[in-house]
Design a protein around this motif. Structure first.
Motif, PDB file in Angstrom:
ATOM      1  N   THR A 117       4.727   6.353   6.483  1.00 30.12           N
ATOM      2  CA  THR A 117       3.450   5.385   6.887  1.00 30.12           C
ATOM      3  C   THR A 117       2.617   5.946   6.193  1.00 30.12           C
ATOM      4  O   THR A 117       1.589   5.360   5.294  1.00 30.12           O
ATOM      5  CB  THR A 117       3.380   5.010   7.887  1.00 30.12           C
ATOM      6  N   ARG A 118       2.394   7.310   6.572  1.00 30.26           N
ATOM      7  CA  ARG A 118       1.626   8.274   6.087  1.00 30.26           C
ATOM      8  C   ARG A 118       1.453   8.490   4.508  1.00 30.26           C
ATOM      9  O   ARG A 118       0.213   8.680   4.066  1.00 30.26           O
ATOM     10  CB  ARG A 118       2.214   9.497   7.197  1.00 30.26           C
ATOM     11  N   PHE A 119       2.866   8.492   3.788  1.00 32.09           N
ATOM     12  CA  PHE A 119       2.303   8.971   2.465  1.00 32.09           C
ATOM     13  C   PHE A 119       2.166   8.154   2.062  1.00 32.09           C
ATOM     14  O   PHE A 119       1.477   7.638   1.231  1.00 32.09           O
ATOM     15  CB  PHE A 119       4.101   9.020   1.881  1.00 32.09           C
ATOM     16  N   TRP A 120       2.592   6.651   2.426  1.00 25.26           N
ATOM     17  CA  TRP A 120       1.847   5.649   1.790  1.00 25.26           C
ATOM     18  C   TRP A 120       0.368   5.493   1.753  1.00 25.26           C
ATOM     19  O   TRP A 120      -0.068   4.994   0.650  1.00 25.26           O
ATOM     20  CB  TRP A 120       2.809   4.024   2.140  1.00 25.26           C
ATOM     21  N   ALA A 121      -0.079   6.079   3.139  1.00 25.75           N
ATOM     22  CA  ALA A 121      -1.444   5.623   3.846  1.00 25.75           C
ATOM     23  C   ALA A 121      -2.440   6.244   2.727  1.00 25.75           C
ATOM     24  O   ALA A 121      -3.420   6.422   1.817  1.00 25.75           O
ATOM     25  CB  ALA A 121      -1.112   5.651   4.976  1.00 25.75           C
ATOM     26  N   PHE A 122      -1.286   7.595   2.042  1.00 20.25           N
ATOM     27  CA  PHE A 122      -1.732   8.190   1.382  1.00 20.25           C
ATOM     28  C   PHE A 122      -2.100   7.885  -0.412  1.00 20.25           C
ATOM     29  O   PHE A 122      -2.974   8.375  -0.519  1.00 20.25           O
ATOM     30  CB  PHE A 122      -1.396   9.944   1.993  1.00 20.25           C
ATOM     31  N   LEU A 123      -0.910   7.518  -0.599  1.00 24.38           N
ATOM     32  CA  LEU A 123      -0.818   7.383  -1.350  1.00 24.38           C
ATOM     33  C   LEU A 123      -1.395   6.323  -2.557  1.00 24.38           C
ATOM     34  O   LEU A 123      -1.701   5.938  -3.744  1.00 24.38           O
ATOM     35  CB  LEU A 123       0.751   7.454  -2.080  1.00 24.38           C
ATOM     36  N   LEU A 124      -1.466   5.222  -1.714  1.00 28.83           N
ATOM     37  CA  LEU A 124      -2.163   3.579  -1.729  1.00 28.83           C
ATOM     38  C   LEU A 124      -3.478   3.561  -2.635  1.00 28.83           C
ATOM     39  O   LEU A 124      -3.544   3.227  -3.313  1.00 28.83           O
ATOM     40  CB  LEU A 124      -1.977   2.954  -0.506  1.00 28.83           C
ATOM     41  N   PRO A 125      -4.286   4.146  -2.114  1.00 22.99           N
ATOM     42  CA  PRO A 125      -5.754   3.998  -2.710  1.00 22.99           C
ATOM     43  C   PRO A 125      -5.782   4.587  -3.534  1.00 22.99           C
ATOM     44  O   PRO A 125      -6.361   4.666  -4.685  1.00 22.99           O
ATOM     45  CB  PRO A 125      -6.717   5.416  -1.394  1.00 22.99           C
ATOM     46  N   ARG A 126      -5.079   6.360  -4.501  1.00 20.38           N
ATOM     47  CA  ARG A 126      -4.948   6.081  -5.871  1.00 20.38           C
ATOM     48  C   ARG A 126      -4.062   6.031  -6.529  1.00 20.38           C
ATOM     49  O   ARG A 126      -4.366   5.798  -7.877  1.00 20.38           O
ATOM     50  CB  ARG A 126      -3.910   8.213  -5.765  1.00 20.38           C
ATOM     51  N   VAL A 127      -3.165   4.902  -5.683  1.00 18.14           N
ATOM     52  CA  VAL A 127      -2.593   3.534  -7.248  1.00 18.14           C
ATOM     53  C   VAL A 127      -2.482   2.878  -7.606  1.00 18.14           C
ATOM     54  O   VAL A 127      -2.889   2.013  -8.647  1.00 18.14           O
ATOM     55  CB  VAL A 127      -0.806   3.990  -6.247  1.00 18.14           C
ATOM     56  N   VAL A 128      -3.262   2.217  -6.476  1.00 13.20           N
ATOM     57  CA  VAL A 128      -4.056   1.057  -6.415  1.00 13.20           C
ATOM     58  C   VAL A 128      -5.535   0.751  -6.565  1.00 13.20           C
ATOM     59  O   VAL A 128      -6.462  -0.571  -7.160  1.00 13.20           O
ATOM     60  CB  VAL A 128      -3.452  -0.201  -5.554  1.00 13.20           C
ATOM     61  N   GLY A 129      -6.237   1.888  -6.378  1.00 13.04           N
ATOM     62  CA  GLY A 129      -7.372   1.991  -6.466  1.00 13.04           C
ATOM     63  C   GLY A 129      -8.134   1.013  -4.687  1.00 13.04           C
ATOM     64  O   GLY A 129      -7.456   0.536  -4.114  1.00 13.04           O
ATOM     65  N   ALA A 130      -9.448   1.544  -4.472  1.00  8.96           N
ATOM     66  CA  ALA A 130      -9.783   1.327  -2.915  1.00  8.96           C
ATOM     67  C   ALA A 130     -10.031  -0.619  -3.044  1.00  8.96           C
ATOM     68  O   ALA A 130      -9.676  -0.780  -1.616  1.00  8.96           O
ATOM     69  CB  ALA A 130     -11.256   1.666  -2.936  1.00  8.96           C
ATOM     70  N   ALA A 131     -10.368  -0.624  -4.274  1.00  4.75           N
ATOM     71  CA  ALA A 131     -10.686  -2.276  -3.508  1.00  4.75           C
ATOM     72  C   ALA A 131      -9.505  -3.418  -3.580  1.00  4.75           C
ATOM     73  O   ALA A 131      -9.859  -4.094  -3.217  1.00  4.75           O
ATOM     74  CB  ALA A 131     -10.910  -2.997  -5.197  1.00  4.75           C
ATOM     75  N   ARG A 132      -8.437  -2.264  -4.071  1.00  6.70           N
ATOM     76  CA  ARG A 132      -6.955  -3.388  -3.870  1.00  6.70           C
ATOM     77  C   ARG A 132      -6.239  -2.625  -2.327  1.00  6.70           C
ATOM     78  O   ARG A 132      -5.436  -3.393  -1.668  1.00  6.70           O
ATOM     79  CB  ARG A 132      -6.123  -3.654  -5.039  1.00  6.70           C
ATOM     80  N   VAL A 133      -6.609  -1.791  -2.371  1.00  4.19           N
ATOM     81  CA  VAL A 133      -5.847  -1.605  -0.751  1.00  4.19           C
ATOM     82  C   VAL A 133      -5.292  -2.309   0.375  1.00  4.19           C
ATOM     83  O   VAL A 133      -4.809  -2.384   0.593  1.00  4.19           O
ATOM     84  CB  VAL A 133      -6.655   0.293  -0.039  1.00  4.19           C
ATOM     85  N   GLY A 134      -6.224  -3.147   0.331  1.00  3.82           N
ATOM     86  CA  GLY A 134      -6.360  -4.142   2.203  1.00  3.82           C
ATOM     87  C   GLY A 134      -5.369  -5.122   1.723  1.00  3.82           C
ATOM     88  O   GLY A 134      -5.153  -5.654   2.442  1.00  3.82           O
ATOM     89  N   LEU A 135      -4.799  -5.348   0.376  1.00  2.00           N
ATOM     90  CA  LEU A 135      -3.264  -6.125  -0.329  1.00  2.00           C
ATOM     91  C   LEU A 135      -2.450  -5.685   0.324  1.00  2.00           C
ATOM     92  O   LEU A 135      -1.915  -6.622   0.394  1.00  2.00           O
ATOM     93  CB  LEU A 135      -3.538  -6.415  -1.395  1.00  2.00           C
TER      94      LEU A 135
END
Length: 224
Positions: free
Chosen positions: A177-195
């Protein structure tokens, strides 16, 4: 029909027993006599189903392959969330399921089996495909490539598998979970993290009955 059902149960018991002993003791050390005794099956019944230890190893890899197919099944979610969910299911399965764990190890050592199934390759190819789908769906940030994301996910899953041999906490939900929490903002951008839910969809991932963890996860201590 009853005889056929007994035969299936016997075969499954032998596969489970072999997986546990291959995983615990190693393929070379585990003996057919020990496998049959642990399964509560006679040596004659074992040889009826499996003429050799290699044949048993093939069956363990095949059973693990079936589990991997279930992990990588289609889900009613965005492709990237499907990848998150599947990665959690795989890592937790490697922690709790001796068949999956032994099958992955055996498939990486073709000299021990007669099968050409490489489960790690199958996982890598599936990850690459689902990330490409995410890219085509416009879910990745403009400066992120599908190849880079797939490489990171495959490497982290392999790392969790390797580290889990020494410390089973690496095969729990929190580190991934910590890995995905770290990676997601970089991969999808801050605007899409909530998806996306970094902890995996709790309705679809086994062991996911706790509250979902958002991508903006605070730092926590990793297993040492």
């Amino acid at each position: 029909m009853a005889r056929q059902e007994r035969a299936i149960r016997t075969r499954n018991a032998l596969v489970e027993s072999a997986a546990v002993l291959f995983d615990r003791d190693g393929y070379e050390v585990a003996s057919l006599a020990t496998i049959s005794a642990r399964a509560g099956v006679s040596s004659g019944a074992l040889h009826f189903h499996f003429p050799s230890k290699a044949a048993l190893a093939d069956a363990v890899v095949a059973a693990a392959g079936d589990r991997l197919l279930r992990i990588t099944r289609e889900r009613e979610a965005l492709p990237l969330q499907t990848l998150i969910d599947a990665s959690h299911e795989l890592v937790q399965g490697l922690g709790s399921d001796a068949v999956l764990r032994a099958g992955f190890a055996l498939s990486a050592a073709p000299e021990r089996t007669r099968t050409d199934r490489d489960l790690r390759r199958r996982w890598r190819e599936w990850v690459e495909g689902i990330v490409v789908r995410s890219e085509r769906a416009g879910l990745l940030a403009p400066d992120v490539t599908a190849g880079d994301v797939a490489a990171a996910v495959v490497a982290v899953a392999a790392g969790h598998e390797a580290l889990g041999h020494q410390d089973p906490r690496w095969l729990e939900r929190a580190p991934l979970t910590r890995f995905w929490a770290f990676l997601l903002p970089r991969v999808v951008g801050a605007a899409r993290v909530g998806l996306f839910v970094a902890a995996g969809d709790r309705e679809r991932v086994p062991g996911g009955d706790q509250e979902p963890v958002p991508a903006e996860l605070p730092q926590a201590e990793l297993p040492s």
